[in-house]
Design a protein around this motif. Structure first.
Motif, PDB file in Angstrom:
ATOM      1  N   ARG A 181     -53.120 -17.192  10.458  1.00 25.29           N
ATOM      2  CA  ARG A 181     -53.794 -17.691   9.267  1.00 25.29           C
ATOM      3  C   ARG A 181     -54.987 -16.827   8.867  1.00 25.29           C
ATOM      4  O   ARG A 181     -55.854 -17.259   8.115  1.00 25.29           O
ATOM      5  N   GLY A 182     -54.999 -15.626   9.391  1.00 30.01           N
ATOM      6  CA  GLY A 182     -55.965 -14.645   8.930  1.00 30.01           C
ATOM      7  C   GLY A 182     -57.294 -14.638   9.634  1.00 30.01           C
ATOM      8  O   GLY A 182     -58.187 -13.873   9.254  1.00 30.01           O
ATOM      9  N   MET A 183     -57.457 -15.455  10.670  1.00 30.23           N
ATOM     10  CA  MET A 183     -58.719 -15.448  11.396  1.00 30.23           C
ATOM     11  C   MET A 183     -58.791 -14.213  12.294  1.00 30.23           C
ATOM     12  O   MET A 183     -57.767 -13.679  12.743  1.00 30.23           O
ATOM     13  N   THR A 184     -60.005 -13.763  12.557  1.00 28.23           N
ATOM     14  CA  THR A 184     -60.230 -12.547  13.328  1.00 28.23           C
ATOM     15  C   THR A 184     -61.032 -12.861  14.586  1.00 28.23           C
ATOM     16  O   THR A 184     -62.020 -13.599  14.531  1.00 28.23           O
ATOM     17  N   ARG A 185     -60.608 -12.286  15.706  1.00 26.74           N
ATOM     18  CA  ARG A 185     -61.369 -12.432  16.944  1.00 26.74           C
ATOM     19  C   ARG A 185     -62.595 -11.526  16.856  1.00 26.74           C
ATOM     20  O   ARG A 185     -62.467 -10.301  16.830  1.00 26.74           O
ATOM     21  N   THR A 186     -63.773 -12.104  16.812  1.00 30.23           N
ATOM     22  CA  THR A 186     -64.988 -11.314  16.604  1.00 30.23           C
ATOM     23  C   THR A 186     -65.812 -11.136  17.875  1.00 30.23           C
ATOM     24  O   THR A 186     -66.739 -10.319  17.889  1.00 30.23           O
ATOM     25  N   ALA A 187     -65.509 -11.867  18.915  1.00 29.31           N
ATOM     26  CA  ALA A 187     -66.201 -11.706  20.200  1.00 29.31           C
ATOM     27  C   ALA A 187     -65.325 -12.316  21.283  1.00 29.31           C
ATOM     28  O   ALA A 187     -64.576 -13.267  21.034  1.00 29.31           O
ATOM     29  N   SER A 188     -65.417 -11.765  22.480  1.00 27.69           N
ATOM     30  CA  SER A 188     -64.633 -12.289  23.594  1.00 27.69           C
ATOM     31  C   SER A 188     -65.334 -11.991  24.902  1.00 27.69           C
ATOM     32  O   SER A 188     -66.165 -11.079  24.990  1.00 27.69           O
ATOM     33  N   GLU A 189     -65.004 -12.778  25.899  1.00 29.24           N
ATOM     34  CA  GLU A 189     -65.546 -12.564  27.240  1.00 29.24           C
ATOM     35  C   GLU A 189     -64.518 -13.067  28.246  1.00 29.24           C
ATOM     36  O   GLU A 189     -63.911 -14.125  28.040  1.00 29.24           O
ATOM     37  N   ASP A 190     -64.333 -12.325  29.314  1.00 25.30           N
ATOM     38  CA  ASP A 190     -63.422 -12.741  30.372  1.00 25.30           C
ATOM     39  C   ASP A 190     -64.181 -13.498  31.451  1.00 25.30           C
ATOM     40  O   ASP A 190     -65.352 -13.215  31.740  1.00 25.30           O
ATOM     41  N   MET A 191     -63.513 -14.481  32.041  1.00 24.90           N
ATOM     42  CA  MET A 191     -64.092 -15.217  33.152  1.00 24.90           C
ATOM     43  C   MET A 191     -63.012 -15.472  34.194  1.00 24.90           C
ATOM     44  O   MET A 191     -61.816 -15.448  33.881  1.00 24.90           O
ATOM     45  N   ARG A 192     -63.430 -15.688  35.407  1.00 25.67           N
ATOM     46  CA  ARG A 192     -62.521 -16.039  36.495  1.00 25.67           C
ATOM     47  C   ARG A 192     -62.524 -17.558  36.614  1.00 25.67           C
ATOM     48  O   ARG A 192     -63.575 -18.179  36.745  1.00 25.67           O
ATOM     49  N   LEU A 193     -61.330 -18.145  36.579  1.00 21.70           N
ATOM     50  CA  LEU A 193     -61.208 -19.598  36.597  1.00 21.70           C
ATOM     51  C   LEU A 193     -60.193 -19.995  37.656  1.00 21.70           C
ATOM     52  O   LEU A 193     -59.098 -19.416  37.732  1.00 21.70           O
ATOM     53  N   ARG A 194     -60.564 -20.973  38.469  1.00 25.74           N
ATOM     54  CA  ARG A 194     -59.630 -21.480  39.483  1.00 25.74           C
ATOM     55  C   ARG A 194     -58.811 -22.604  38.863  1.00 25.74           C
ATOM     56  O   ARG A 194     -59.338 -23.665  38.537  1.00 25.74           O
ATOM     57  N   LEU A 195     -57.510 -22.344  38.695  1.00 31.14           N
ATOM     58  CA  LEU A 195     -56.600 -23.306  38.083  1.00 31.14           C
ATOM     59  C   LEU A 195     -55.530 -23.678  39.097  1.00 31.14           C
ATOM     60  O   LEU A 195     -54.836 -22.802  39.631  1.00 31.14           O
ATOM     61  N   ASP A 196     -55.414 -24.970  39.365  1.00 32.25           N
ATOM     62  CA  ASP A 196     -54.422 -25.455  40.338  1.00 32.25           C
ATOM     63  C   ASP A 196     -54.581 -24.751  41.679  1.00 32.25           C
ATOM     64  O   ASP A 196     -53.602 -24.481  42.383  1.00 32.25           O
ATOM     65  N   GLY A 197     -55.814 -24.406  42.003  1.00 32.88           N
ATOM     66  CA  GLY A 197     -56.096 -23.795  43.295  1.00 32.88           C
ATOM     67  C   GLY A 197     -56.006 -22.288  43.328  1.00 32.88           C
ATOM     68  O   GLY A 197     -56.377 -21.664  44.322  1.00 32.88           O
ATOM     69  N   ASP A 198     -55.500 -21.670  42.246  1.00 33.17           N
ATOM     70  CA  ASP A 198     -55.372 -20.217  42.196  1.00 33.17           C
ATOM     71  C   ASP A 198     -56.358 -19.639  41.185  1.00 33.17           C
ATOM     72  O   ASP A 198     -56.569 -20.210  40.102  1.00 33.17           O
ATOM     73  N   VAL A 199     -56.949 -18.496  41.511  1.00 33.39           N
ATOM     74  CA  VAL A 199     -57.905 -17.855  40.613  1.00 33.39           C
ATOM     75  C   VAL A 199     -57.150 -17.037  39.573  1.00 33.39           C
ATOM     76  O   VAL A 199     -56.265 -16.237  39.900  1.00 33.39           O
ATOM     77  N   GLU A 200     -57.484 -17.256  38.302  1.00 35.16           N
ATOM     78  CA  GLU A 200     -56.850 -16.538  37.204  1.00 35.16           C
ATOM     79  C   GLU A 200     -57.923 -15.974  36.280  1.00 35.16           C
ATOM     80  O   GLU A 200     -59.046 -16.471  36.221  1.00 35.16           O
ATOM     81  N   ASP A 201     -57.554 -14.932  35.544  1.00 35.98           N
ATOM     82  CA  ASP A 201     -58.431 -14.393  34.509  1.00 35.98           C
ATOM     83  C   ASP A 201     -58.203 -15.172  33.223  1.00 35.98           C
ATOM     84  O   ASP A 201     -57.055 -15.389  32.807  1.00 35.98           O
ATOM     85  N   LEU A 202     -59.289 -15.581  32.603  1.00 38.20           N
ATOM     86  CA  LEU A 202     -59.227 -16.334  31.353  1.00 38.20           C
ATOM     87  C   LEU A 202     -60.046 -15.605  30.307  1.00 38.20           C
ATOM     88  O   LEU A 202     -61.196 -15.237  30.551  1.00 38.20           O
ATOM     89  N   GLY A 203     -59.454 -15.404  29.137  1.00 39.39           N
ATOM     90  CA  GLY A 203     -60.194 -14.848  28.014  1.00 39.39           C
ATOM     91  C   GLY A 203     -60.755 -15.968  27.161  1.00 39.39           C
ATOM     92  O   GLY A 203     -60.039 -16.895  26.796  1.00 39.39           O
ATOM     93  N   VAL A 204     -62.037 -15.904  26.862  1.00 39.56           N
ATOM     94  CA  VAL A 204     -62.694 -16.876  25.991  1.00 39.56           C
ATOM     95  C   VAL A 204     -63.038 -16.158  24.690  1.00 39.56           C
ATOM     96  O   VAL A 204     -63.646 -15.079  24.715  1.00 39.56           O
ATOM     97  N   PHE A 205     -62.656 -16.738  23.557  1.00 38.85           N
ATOM     98  CA  PHE A 205     -62.716 -16.031  22.277  1.00 38.85           C
ATOM     99  C   PHE A 205     -63.519 -16.799  21.237  1.00 38.85           C
ATOM    100  O   PHE A 205     -63.518 -18.039  21.217  1.00 38.85           O
ATOM    101  N   LEU A 206     -64.137 -16.045  20.348  1.00 38.71           N
ATOM    102  CA  LEU A 206     -64.726 -16.597  19.125  1.00 38.71           C
ATOM    103  C   LEU A 206     -63.953 -16.009  17.958  1.00 38.71           C
ATOM    104  O   LEU A 206     -63.877 -14.788  17.812  1.00 38.71           O
TER     105      LEU A 206
END
Length: 216
Positions: A181-206
């Motif tokens: 729908r034409g929106m643009t990712r203007t900022a992002s940051e990666d974080m480490r998140l423990r999901l279901d007991g396993d550590v995963e990389d998560l991208g957080v976006f604006l």
């Protein structure tokens, strides 16, 4: 297909909306015990209601299957401000007390706000009107519920002569919906998140976008 109807959010919708929040944002995957999870969902909902001036839901067979909330500065906040604020404080305290024995989950839950603050500082996009909550039940995805709710919010912004808006999302969510729908990712940051007991990389976006002109 069963008819889907749309109306403003009401307090009786809270249970269904919390279920969609849990499903859409995977909160149960890092708040692993029931009591902190229940309070986390309640806190999230009340916080979004306090942050919003607009809220609309989709219903199918009497059940809420989609929700959109947003904020237009200068317009009245949603009703029940005092009640929502008290519930926010209560469940925040409950999260801290009951989550003390699972400090990792507690820390992850509160990390997002810090990242959102950094994303705001990192972008040059106009941060005026926010799409504060957007979720659709998995059973109705592809039915047009999300598109209808999104377009309703765009009409609301046009009604108030608004031109720009933004939102936060992450790599676990269907962020492609916004890009289509034409929106643009203007900022992002990666974080480490423990999901279901396993550590995963998560991208957080604006994401930031322009309010489309009315068709026709």
């Amino acid at each position: 297909m069963t008819d889907i109807t749309y109306r403003p959010y009401q307090e009786r919708d809270a249970t269904d909306v919390k279920s969609m929040i849990n499903e859409a944002f995977h909160i149960h995957r890092y708040m692993r015990t029931n009591r902190p999870l229940d309070s986390a969902l309640e806190f999230y909902l009340r916080d979004r209601l306090l942050a919003s001036t607009y809220a609309r839901v989709a219903l199918m067979d009497g059940r809420v299957v989609g929700v959109v909330m947003g904020r237009v500065p200068g317009t009245p906040r949603l009703p029940h401000v005092t009640r929502n604020r008290l519930l926010t404080w209560f469940h925040l305290a409950r999260i801290v007390v009951t989550g003390f024995f699972d400090l990792r989950s507690l820390a992850q839950f509160f990390t997002f706000d810090a990242i959102y603050r950094r994303l705001r500082r990192a972008t040059s996009a106009p941060l005026t009107d926010e799409l504060t909550l957007f979720a659709v039940d998995a059973s109705t995805r592809g039915s047009g519920v999300g598109t209808t709710l999104y377009q309703d919010y765009m009409r609301h912004l046009r009604h108030h002569d608004r031109t720009d808006f933004y939102l936060y999302t992450d790599s676990l969510c269907s962020y492609g919906f916004y890009e289509k729908r034409g929106m643009t990712r203007t900022a992002s940051e990666d974080m480490r998140l423990r999901l279901d007991g396993d550590v995963e990389d998560l991208g957080v976006f604006l994401y930031a976008g322009r309010v489309p002109e009315a068709s026709g």
